[in-house]
Scaffold this motif. Structure first.
Motif, PDB file in Angstrom:
ATOM      1  N   LEU A  20     -79.526 -80.755  21.481  1.00  0.00           N
ATOM      2  CA  LEU A  20     -80.759 -81.577  21.290  1.00  0.00           C
ATOM      3  C   LEU A  20     -81.196 -81.612  19.708  1.00  0.00           C
ATOM      4  N   ILE A  21     -81.779 -80.659  19.161  1.00  0.00           N
ATOM      5  CA  ILE A  21     -82.264 -80.432  18.028  1.00  0.00           C
ATOM      6  C   ILE A  21     -81.339 -80.899  17.053  1.00  0.00           C
ATOM      7  N   GLY A  22     -80.034 -80.255  16.874  1.00  0.00           N
ATOM      8  CA  GLY A  22     -79.222 -80.387  15.985  1.00  0.00           C
ATOM      9  C   GLY A  22     -78.476 -81.771  16.011  1.00  0.00           C
ATOM     10  N   GLY A  23     -78.200 -82.350  17.180  1.00  0.00           N
ATOM     11  CA  GLY A  23     -77.412 -83.761  17.159  1.00  0.00           C
ATOM     12  C   GLY A  23     -78.465 -84.705  16.659  1.00  0.00           C
ATOM     13  N   LEU A  24     -79.849 -84.617  17.219  1.00  0.00           N
ATOM     14  CA  LEU A  24     -80.838 -85.538  16.633  1.00  0.00           C
ATOM     15  C   LEU A  24     -81.117 -85.497  15.445  1.00  0.00           C
ATOM     16  N   ALA A  25     -81.106 -84.279  14.686  1.00  0.00           N
ATOM     17  CA  ALA A  25     -81.472 -84.176  13.140  1.00  0.00           C
ATOM     18  C   ALA A  25     -80.375 -84.696  12.525  1.00  0.00           C
ATOM     19  N   CYS A  26     -78.948 -84.474  12.836  1.00  0.00           N
ATOM     20  CA  CYS A  26     -78.041 -84.740  12.081  1.00  0.00           C
ATOM     21  C   CYS A  26     -78.059 -86.395  12.124  1.00  0.00           C
ATOM     22  N   TYR A  27     -78.067 -87.361  13.177  1.00  0.00           N
ATOM     23  CA  TYR A  27     -78.059 -88.563  13.684  1.00  0.00           C
ATOM     24  C   TYR A  27     -79.062 -89.237  12.855  1.00  0.00           C
ATOM     25  N   ILE A  28     -80.317 -88.687  12.963  1.00  0.00           N
ATOM     26  CA  ILE A  28     -81.456 -89.435  12.588  1.00  0.00           C
ATOM     27  C   ILE A  28     -81.621 -89.308  11.092  1.00  0.00           C
ATOM     28  N   THR A  29     -81.015 -88.266  10.353  1.00  0.00           N
ATOM     29  CA  THR A  29     -80.924 -88.091   8.840  1.00  0.00           C
ATOM     30  C   THR A  29     -79.709 -89.112   8.305  1.00  0.00           C
ATOM     31  N   MET A  30     -78.570 -89.395   9.229  1.00  0.00           N
ATOM     32  CA  MET A  30     -77.495 -90.251   8.853  1.00  0.00           C
ATOM     33  C   MET A  30     -78.064 -91.514   8.969  1.00  0.00           C
ATOM     34  N   ARG A  31     -78.866 -91.923  10.021  1.00  0.00           N
ATOM     35  CA  ARG A  31     -79.311 -93.439  10.042  1.00  0.00           C
ATOM     36  C   ARG A  31     -80.471 -93.600   9.006  1.00  0.00           C
ATOM     37  N   CYS A  32     -81.079 -92.686   8.539  1.00  0.00           N
ATOM     38  CA  CYS A  32     -82.134 -92.813   7.539  1.00  0.00           C
ATOM     39  C   CYS A  32     -81.484 -92.944   6.415  1.00  0.00           C
ATOM     40  N   THR A  33     -80.537 -92.395   6.101  1.00  0.00           N
ATOM     41  CA  THR A  33     -79.772 -92.212   4.714  1.00  0.00           C
ATOM     42  C   THR A  33     -78.652 -93.185   4.444  1.00  0.00           C
ATOM     43  N   VAL A  34     -77.590 -93.185   5.497  1.00  0.00           N
ATOM     44  CA  VAL A  34     -76.503 -93.815   5.197  1.00  0.00           C
ATOM     45  C   VAL A  34     -76.943 -95.381   5.743  1.00  0.00           C
ATOM     46  N   MET A  35     -77.527 -95.735   6.857  1.00  0.00           N
ATOM     47  CA  MET A  35     -77.443 -97.018   7.244  1.00  0.00           C
ATOM     48  C   MET A  35     -78.495 -97.646   6.100  1.00  0.00           C
ATOM     49  N   ARG A  36     -79.544 -97.179   5.554  1.00  0.00           N
ATOM     50  CA  ARG A  36     -80.199 -97.676   4.744  1.00  0.00           C
ATOM     51  C   ARG A  36     -79.532 -98.038   3.518  1.00  0.00           C
ATOM     52  N   GLU A  37     -78.554 -97.066   3.060  1.00  0.00           N
ATOM     53  CA  GLU A  37     -77.813 -97.360   1.636  1.00  0.00           C
ATOM     54  C   GLU A  37     -76.843 -98.669   2.091  1.00  0.00           C
ATOM     55  N   LEU A  38     -76.290 -98.755   3.253  1.00  0.00           N
ATOM     56  CA  LEU A  38     -75.269 -99.625   3.656  1.00  0.00           C
ATOM     57  C   LEU A  38     -76.126-101.101   3.793  1.00  0.00           C
ATOM     58  N   GLU A  39     -77.444-101.094   3.839  1.00  0.00           N
ATOM     59  CA  GLU A  39     -78.195-102.220   3.960  1.00  0.00           C
ATOM     60  C   GLU A  39     -78.454-102.682   2.621  1.00  0.00           C
ATOM     61  N   HIS A  40     -78.660-101.903   1.633  1.00  0.00           N
ATOM     62  CA  HIS A  40     -78.933-101.926   0.291  1.00  0.00           C
ATOM     63  C   HIS A  40     -77.611-102.443  -0.327  1.00  0.00           C
ATOM     64  N   ARG A  41     -76.598-101.725  -0.084  1.00  0.00           N
ATOM     65  CA  ARG A  41     -75.310-102.363  -0.655  1.00  0.00           C
ATOM     66  C   ARG A  41     -74.869-103.776  -0.320  1.00  0.00           C
ATOM     67  N   LYS A  42     -75.145-103.916   1.016  1.00  0.00           N
ATOM     68  CA  LYS A  42     -74.786-105.338   1.390  1.00  0.00           C
ATOM     69  C   LYS A  42     -75.787-106.504   0.865  1.00  0.00           C
ATOM     70  N   ALA A  43     -77.098-106.090   0.703  1.00  0.00           N
ATOM     71  CA  ALA A  43     -77.772-106.962   0.209  1.00  0.00           C
ATOM     72  C   ALA A  43     -77.670-107.224  -1.353  1.00  0.00           C
ATOM     73  N   CYS A  44     -77.265-106.235  -2.047  1.00  0.00           N
ATOM     74  CA  CYS A  44     -76.824-106.188  -3.358  1.00  0.00           C
ATOM     75  C   CYS A  44     -75.545-107.170  -3.571  1.00  0.00           C
ATOM     76  N   SER A  45     -74.592-106.753  -2.791  1.00  0.00           N
ATOM     77  CA  SER A  45     -73.326-107.580  -2.825  1.00  0.00           C
ATOM     78  C   SER A  45     -73.552-109.001  -2.545  1.00  0.00           C
ATOM     79  N   ALA A  46     -74.363-109.463  -1.631  1.00  0.00           N
ATOM     80  CA  ALA A  46     -74.661-110.724  -1.271  1.00  0.00           C
ATOM     81  C   ALA A  46     -75.123-111.388  -2.588  1.00  0.00           C
ATOM     82  N   ASP A  47     -76.396-110.796  -3.333  1.00  0.00           N
ATOM     83  CA  ASP A  47     -76.959-111.107  -4.239  1.00  0.00           C
ATOM     84  C   ASP A  47     -76.248-111.325  -5.439  1.00  0.00           C
TER      85      ASP A  47
END
Length: 189
Positions: A138-165
């Motif tokens: 529970l603790i390790g799985g959620l910590a890993c997934y939430i960190t991935m969502r907060c770092t990787v997914m934000r970066e992907l959104e940012h990169r997608k926006a930059c590519s579109a611009d």
């Protein structure tokens, strides 16, 4: 887990190809598939624990003692889907440090101390050893997934926006707008 490892090539390739929506889709699909796999595994082990124990031991006394322990140990197995998805995503995007950290977090920094402490807490004895695993899932799985969502997914959104611009401006003359886009996106490139 094979599902997560199989997604690694898809995520890496699409990230390199700057197909960020496909990367997000692959992460989502991998997480859903891993969740389904872990839920099915948990359900089968919960419904038919004796069948799994008999693979290794036929002793009736061992069977009686092992069934409750198996239920405790596998209680939080579904949460491993988040660990699999997070670690595989980090590995796919060449962020092995995150993957190693979360693996160590779950096993070395959560399971080991809990295995030593829980048997002495509230008189739960040996069941505390088995309870350490679902708590760490529970603790390790959620910590890993939430960190991935907060770092990787934000970066992907940012990169997608930059590519579109960049596509929208078509790399034409150096306008003020293009320079702003380059400055905003330079953090990632």
């Amino acid at each position: 887990m094979a599902i997560a490892d199989g997604a690694t090539a898809v995520i890496s390739f699409n990230y390199g190809a700057k197909a960020y929506s496909r990367v997000r889709g692959a992460i989502r699909f991998m997480t859903q598939l891993a969740f389904g796999y872990t839920a099915l595994s948990w359900l089968l082990i919960s419904l038919f624990p004796a069948a799994f124990i008999r693979i290794f031991n036929q002793d009736a006394a061992m069977l009686r003692a092992a069934i409750p322990s198996l239920h405790i140990y596998f209680f939080g197995f579904v949460m491993m889907a988040f660990q699999y998805s997070g670690q595989s995503t980090f590995k796919s995007l060449n962020r092995a440090g995150f993957a190693v950290f979360f693996s160590l977090l779950r096993k070395a920094f959560i399971v080991v101390p809990l295995t030593l402490v829980l048997p002495r807490v509230a008189g739960i004895g040996v069941n505390g050893v088995f309870a350490a695993e679902p708590i760490s899932n529970l603790i390790g799985g959620l910590a890993c997934y939430i960190t991935m969502r907060c770092t990787v997914m934000r970066e992907l959104e940012h990169r997608k926006a930059c590519s579109a611009d960049r596509r929208k401006n078509n790399f034409g003359f150096f306008s003020k707008n293009l320079l702003t886009i380059r400055a905003k996106c330079s953090i990632l490139t």
